[in-house]
Scaffold this motif. Structure first.
Motif, PDB file in Angstrom:
ATOM      1  N   THR A 231      32.967  44.972  48.588  1.00 60.67           N
ATOM      2  CA  THR A 231      33.119  45.990  47.538  1.00 60.67           C
ATOM      3  C   THR A 231      34.585  46.383  47.388  1.00 60.67           C
ATOM      4  N   VAL A 232      35.280  46.540  48.506  1.00 64.38           N
ATOM      5  CA  VAL A 232      36.724  46.825  48.455  1.00 64.38           C
ATOM      6  C   VAL A 232      37.460  45.664  47.791  1.00 64.38           C
ATOM      7  N   GLU A 233      37.075  44.432  48.125  1.00 64.35           N
ATOM      8  CA  GLU A 233      37.698  43.261  47.509  1.00 64.35           C
ATOM      9  C   GLU A 233      37.419  43.212  46.011  1.00 64.35           C
ATOM     10  N   THR A 234      36.181  43.510  45.627  1.00 62.62           N
ATOM     11  CA  THR A 234      35.808  43.525  44.216  1.00 62.62           C
ATOM     12  C   THR A 234      36.569  44.600  43.454  1.00 62.62           C
ATOM     13  N   ASN A 235      36.765  45.755  44.076  1.00 62.39           N
ATOM     14  CA  ASN A 235      37.554  46.820  43.456  1.00 62.39           C
ATOM     15  C   ASN A 235      38.948  46.304  43.099  1.00 62.39           C
ATOM     16  N   GLY A 236      39.561  45.566  44.016  1.00 60.97           N
ATOM     17  CA  GLY A 236      40.890  45.016  43.752  1.00 60.97           C
ATOM     18  C   GLY A 236      40.885  44.004  42.618  1.00 60.97           C
ATOM     19  N   LYS A 237      39.892  43.115  42.613  1.00 60.23           N
ATOM     20  CA  LYS A 237      39.795  42.109  41.543  1.00 60.23           C
ATOM     21  C   LYS A 237      39.591  42.778  40.185  1.00 60.23           C
TER      22      LYS A 237
END
Length: 339
Positions: A231-237
């Motif tokens: 979810t943190v990675e998706t937030n960045g993307k």
């Protein structure tokens, strides 16, 4: 066109954040997951949405505030919101059948635990379109098998031997979802279960055996929100995409910046207060939050929290949290205090 959104799951892999709020309503880059998903699907369909049917869990968890949020989402697309309940976790096929009164005509089924970005023309001549994404490790996913006409002829779950590298992402178009309804009714009547649950794939396979034509729709981005790390990675993307598209205001004019540096892309919500901080890149901070004397990057902080003297990286912090500490890859749920 209708959109059917099964979202009754409790999101156990994203705890503690899903102890107080359903996973599809957790904000990513400033907006709830399900809001982004539905609007991106509507953009791909590029035609009026008549109805959005949401399949929720028990009212004790998916209560009035959840229903209100979803009704407001449907209203932004001038669509009717229909609310259904799946009170037992009996599988993807069973969840769809909980919305039985809405299962007629052209429809998209979208499971609300991923985000997408796509730009393609939907093949409305096909009986169904299954949206896929090319992946490097297809053995970890359910994949589609194609014939020489690029029609889907089989669904293979986590193949040990190579079948294709096109992974099913959980979004489907049906020219007439009533056909799927009839096949899923057979699945329920005949008690066809996989893993102890009634699955959408068993209804789809019955459609294929009946000669229905299934095609693929390929998405450009497929972003998971299954656990804290992704979810943190998706937030960045998502922040990177929004920075390029410039369709949304990422930094609110009402935020207060006191001797702080913001490194884009970041989402900074209304009435956020930053004091002597370095924020970004890839940070989302929800409205009303105060961050003081801190360095924050690659992190999600929700609303009305107070963060002091922190050095956060790959962190996820909920609503109404107080944090003053040295940990950087933390995951703190709503209404927690670590000071």
């Amino acid at each position: 066109m209708k959109i059917i959104v099964p979202m009754a799951g409790r999101g156990s892999r994203l705890r503690p954040h899903t102890l107080t709020i359903p996973k599809p309503l957790i904000p990513v880059a400033g907006k709830p997951i399900v809001h982004r998903l539905v609007k991106d699907i509507a953009k791909v369909l590029n035609e009026p949405i008549e109805e959005i049917a949401f399949v929720l869990g028990e009212p004790a968890f998916f209560g009035d505030e959840v229903v209100k949020s979803l009704e407001e989402l449907a209203a932004t697309l001038s669509a009717k919101a229909s609310i259904y309940r799946q009170n037992e976790p009996l599988g993807t096929g069973h969840a769809i059948m909980c919305a039985e009164p809405s299962l007629s005509g052209p429809a998209v089924v979208a499971y609300a635990d991923t985000l997408i970005k796509a730009d393609f023309d939907l093949d409305t001549d096909a009986d169904s379109v299954i949206w896929v994404k090319q992946v490097e490790n297809p053995e970890a996913y359910g994949v589609v098998k194609l014939n020489e006409r690029n029609e889907i002829i089989e669904l293979v779950e986590k193949p040990k031997n190579f079948v294709s590298d096109l992974a099913v992402i959980g979004i489907y178009y049906f020219k007439d979802i009533g056909v799927l309804k009839n096949e899923l009714q057979h699945v329920l009547d005949e008690n066809i279960v996989n893993g102890g649950e009634y699955q959408i794939n068993d209804g789809i396979l019955r459609m294929m055996k009946d000669g229905k034509v299934f095609k693929t729709g390929t998405v450009d981005e497929w972003m998971d929100c299954g656990n804290k790390a992704v979810t943190v990675e998706t937030n960045g993307k998502m922040l990177q995409i929004l920075e390029i598209e410039k369709d949304e205001v990422l930094v609110s004019e009402s935020m207060e910046n006191h001797d702080s540096t913001i490194i884009p892309p970041c989402f900074i919500g209304d009435n956020v207060k930053l004091v002597n901080c370095k924020i970004g890149p890839f940070v989302s901070i929800g409205e009303g939050t105060v961050v003081e004397n801190s360095i924050v990057k690659n992190s999600l902080i929700q609303t009305n929290s107070v963060i002091k003297n922190a050095n956060l990286d790959e962190a996820m912090i909920g609503n109404f949290v107080e944090f003053d500490g040295e940990f950087n890859k933390i995951s703190i749920g709503d209404y927690s205090s670590l000071v």
